[in-house]
Design an enzyme around this catalytic site. Structure first.
Site, short mmCIF file in Angstrom:
data_model
loop_
_atom_site.label_atom_id
_atom_site.label_comp_id
_atom_site.label_asym_id
_atom_site.label_seq_id
_atom_site.Cartn_x
_atom_site.Cartn_y
_atom_site.Cartn_z
N ASP A 182 -2.64 8.01 -3.46
CA ASP A 182 -3.93 8.61 -3.75
C ASP A 182 -4.38 9.43 -2.56
O ASP A 182 -3.80 9.35 -1.48
CB ASP A 182 -4.97 7.52 -4.07
CG ASP A 182 -5.24 6.62 -2.86
OD1 ASP A 182 -4.28 6.34 -2.10
OD2 ASP A 182 -6.38 6.18 -2.67
N HIS A 228 -5.31 -19.73 13.66
CA HIS A 228 -6.66 -20.16 13.32
C HIS A 228 -7.37 -19.15 12.41
O HIS A 228 -7.93 -19.54 11.37
CB HIS A 228 -7.52 -20.37 14.56
CG HIS A 228 -8.96 -20.55 14.21
ND1 HIS A 228 -9.46 -21.73 13.68
CD2 HIS A 228 -10.00 -19.66 14.20
CE1 HIS A 228 -10.74 -21.58 13.41
NE2 HIS A 228 -11.10 -20.33 13.71
N CYS A 262 -12.72 -27.26 11.21
CA CYS A 262 -11.44 -26.65 10.84
C CYS A 262 -10.30 -27.64 11.09
O CYS A 262 -10.27 -28.33 12.11
CB CYS A 262 -11.22 -25.37 11.64
SG CYS A 262 -9.66 -24.53 11.26
N GLN A 277 -11.31 6.47 -6.59
CA GLN A 277 -11.88 7.22 -5.48
C GLN A 277 -13.17 7.90 -5.95
O GLN A 277 -13.61 7.70 -7.06
CB GLN A 277 -10.87 8.23 -4.94
CG GLN A 277 -9.66 7.62 -4.25
CD GLN A 277 -9.99 7.02 -2.89
OE1 GLN A 277 -11.11 7.17 -2.37
NE2 GLN A 277 -9.02 6.35 -2.28
N CYS A 284 -6.99 -26.62 11.11
CA CYS A 284 -5.76 -25.90 11.43
C CYS A 284 -5.09 -26.50 12.66
O CYS A 284 -5.69 -27.28 13.41
CB CYS A 284 -6.05 -24.41 11.65
SG CYS A 284 -6.76 -24.00 13.26
N ASP A 327 -7.65 -7.33 1.38
CA ASP A 327 -6.77 -7.31 2.55
C ASP A 327 -7.53 -6.70 3.69
O ASP A 327 -8.45 -5.89 3.49
CB ASP A 327 -5.51 -6.48 2.27
CG ASP A 327 -5.75 -4.99 2.46
OD1 ASP A 327 -5.44 -4.48 3.56
OD2 ASP A 327 -6.29 -4.34 1.55
N ASP A 374 0.86 -1.17 0.00
CA ASP A 374 0.00 0.00 0.00
C ASP A 374 0.91 1.23 0.00
O ASP A 374 1.98 1.20 0.60
CB ASP A 374 -0.89 -0.03 1.24
CG ASP A 374 -2.03 0.97 1.17
OD1 ASP A 374 -2.05 1.78 0.23
OD2 ASP A 374 -2.88 0.95 2.07
N SER A 375 0.47 2.30 -0.62
CA SER A 375 1.32 3.49 -0.77
C SER A 375 1.56 4.21 0.54
O SER A 375 2.47 5.03 0.63
CB SER A 375 0.67 4.46 -1.75
OG SER A 375 -0.50 5.03 -1.17
N GLY A 376 0.75 3.93 1.54
CA GLY A 376 0.84 4.67 2.79
C GLY A 376 -0.07 5.88 2.83
O GLY A 376 -0.14 6.58 3.84
N GLY A 377 -0.79 6.13 1.74
CA GLY A 377 -1.68 7.28 1.68
C GLY A 377 -2.73 7.25 2.77
O GLY A 377 -3.00 8.27 3.42
N PHE A 378 -3.33 6.09 3.00
CA PHE A 378 -4.35 5.98 4.04
C PHE A 378 -3.78 6.34 5.40
O PHE A 378 -4.40 7.07 6.18
CB PHE A 378 -4.90 4.55 4.06
CG PHE A 378 -5.93 4.32 5.13
CD1 PHE A 378 -7.27 4.60 4.90
CD2 PHE A 378 -5.57 3.83 6.37
CE1 PHE A 378 -8.23 4.40 5.89
CE2 PHE A 378 -6.52 3.62 7.37
CZ PHE A 378 -7.84 3.90 7.12
N GLY A 431 -11.09 4.03 -0.59
CA GLY A 431 -12.03 4.92 0.07
C GLY A 431 -13.27 4.25 0.59
O GLY A 431 -14.27 4.92 0.86
N CYS A 459 -7.09 -25.89 15.99
CA CYS A 459 -8.31 -26.67 16.19
C CYS A 459 -8.03 -28.17 16.35
O CYS A 459 -8.77 -28.87 17.04
CB CYS A 459 -9.27 -26.43 15.03
SG CYS A 459 -10.00 -24.77 15.05
#
Length: 372
Positions: free
Chosen positions: A143, A331, A300, A185, A302, A262, A89-93, A212, A305
């Site tokens: 962005d 898990h 599950c 956006q 995993c 994500d 991610d660009s880090g904009g958020f 956004g 579990c």
């Protein structure tokens, strides 16, 4: 980067994405490794679960450990020890979340580090340069993440700046080894979203993201915008819904044609004692699990579990044992990857709608919302 849609079921798509460091099938979920590591688990755990693509963040990597150290190590893959696909991610958020510590200009964004207050400046060109020099497989452009709520005028101005920055990002590329994604956006305004799509698809991006969303808007608005935007993006390019989300959010977005996701939800919730199961969420902190010697999720397979009971997982959590974070995270991430695997299989069999209905019938619903 190469991407191909292999099978479609309605708007849901099963595809294959190839990058410089590997291959992943889509729809896929990316575990969040903000600082070059996923909290609570090792890379071996991540690989064992079946993940091939993880997310990291330019803002955080820029501040710590910094560009020079990553370059000296031989790039982000060698520095972290993760030899498969990485998206940043660009880090904009994160920058725009700093509030008064941030100042926006047409050239870029000034901000003060949340760590030590030092001053820094991000431009679209610098973000692309950073992503290329550390060698990520997929880089997101810088962005302006439109907040919610926002007036129409603010959202329009913000969207137009995002488009201008996208053009600058494309023009600053120096290699095709790092794929570059544009970000749509426009807030919750249909015409702004469609106008942004129209402008971005004219630029030679390798993929497109819907940004956004998951920033405080009602779920209905998120679903409506996703359903509006995703089908308008190029069919031969991957579509990424940023920062989303719950299992229910993912199912809705896949149905609209989204390929990539994500969210911090599985890992953050794990650390807070909230676990996803086939029958809904379990708050392992509750006293009712003190004498519950059954597995967390009987469906599950995993490590958690197969080997431990709810009573033991509760004991680890309430005593503050670090193994609580580890076992809970194993898990939750396993649950998410198995969900994506079942989604992919259902699309290949052209039974996605049936799978969605069956899943929702069992899963009791998750109304929480955690931003990225």
């Amino acid at each position: 980067m190469e991407f191909s849609v292999v099978r479609e079921d309605g708007r849901a798509r099963f595809g294959i994405l190839k990058g410089t460091h590997g291959v992943t099938e889509t729809p896929c979920f990316m575990p969040v490794g903000t600082l070059g590591a996923v909290k609570g688990v090792t890379w071996e755990d991540i690989k064992r679960m079946g993940y091939h693509l993880v997310l990291s963040n330019v803002y955080h990597l820029y501040l710590r450990p910094g560009l020079e150290i990553i370059k000296e190590a031989g790039g982000i893959h060698k520095f972290t020890g993760w030899n498969e696909l990485i998206l940043t991610d660009s880090g904009g958020f994160q920058v725009f979340s700093l509030g008064k510590l941030m100042k926006l200009t047409e050239e870029g964004v000034f901000f003060k580090s949340h760590i030590d207050g030092s001053e820094h400046f991000f431009t679209p060109e610098f973000v692309v340069k950073f992503e290329e020099e550390i060698g990520v497989d997929i880089g997101m452009v810088l962005d302006e993440c439109t907040p919610y709520p926002a007036t129409y005028e603010y959202a329009e101005h913000s969207m137009e700046r995002t488009v201008r920055w996208a053009e600058r990002s494309i023009n600053s590329r120096t290699t095709d080894k790092t794929a570059l994604f544009g970000i749509v956006q426009g807030g919750v305004y249909d015409d702004l979203r469609l106008r942004c799509v129209e402008k971005l698809v004219k630029l030679p991006f390798d993929g497109y993201a819907i940004g956004g969303l998951s920033v405080g808007e009602p779920k209905e608005e998120m679903y409506r915008i996703t359903k509006l935007v995703a089908p308008q993006l190029p069919k031969d390019k991957p579509r990424y819904l940023m920062g989303v989300g719950t299992p229910l959010d993912i199912l809705e977005a896949v149905e609209s044609g989204v390929d990539m996701f994500d969210c911090v939800m599985p890992t953050r919730n794990a650390r807070n004692g909230t676990l996803f199961t086939s029958y809904g969420k379990v708050n392992i902190k509750k006293a009712k699990y003190k004498n519950d010697f059954t597995p967390l999720d009987p469906e599950c397979d995993c490590y958690t579990c197969k080997n431990f009971t709810k009573a033991y997982l509760r004991h680890l959590y309430v005593t503050g044992n670090v193994n609580s974070v580890i076992l809970n995270t194993i898990h939750n991430l396993h649950f998410y990857e198995k969900l994506m695997e079942k989604i992919r299989d259902s699309i290949k069999e052209e039974k996605f709608s049936e799978f969605k209905v069956d899943f929702l019938r069992k899963f009791k619903g998750d109304k929480s919302q955690i931003s990225r």
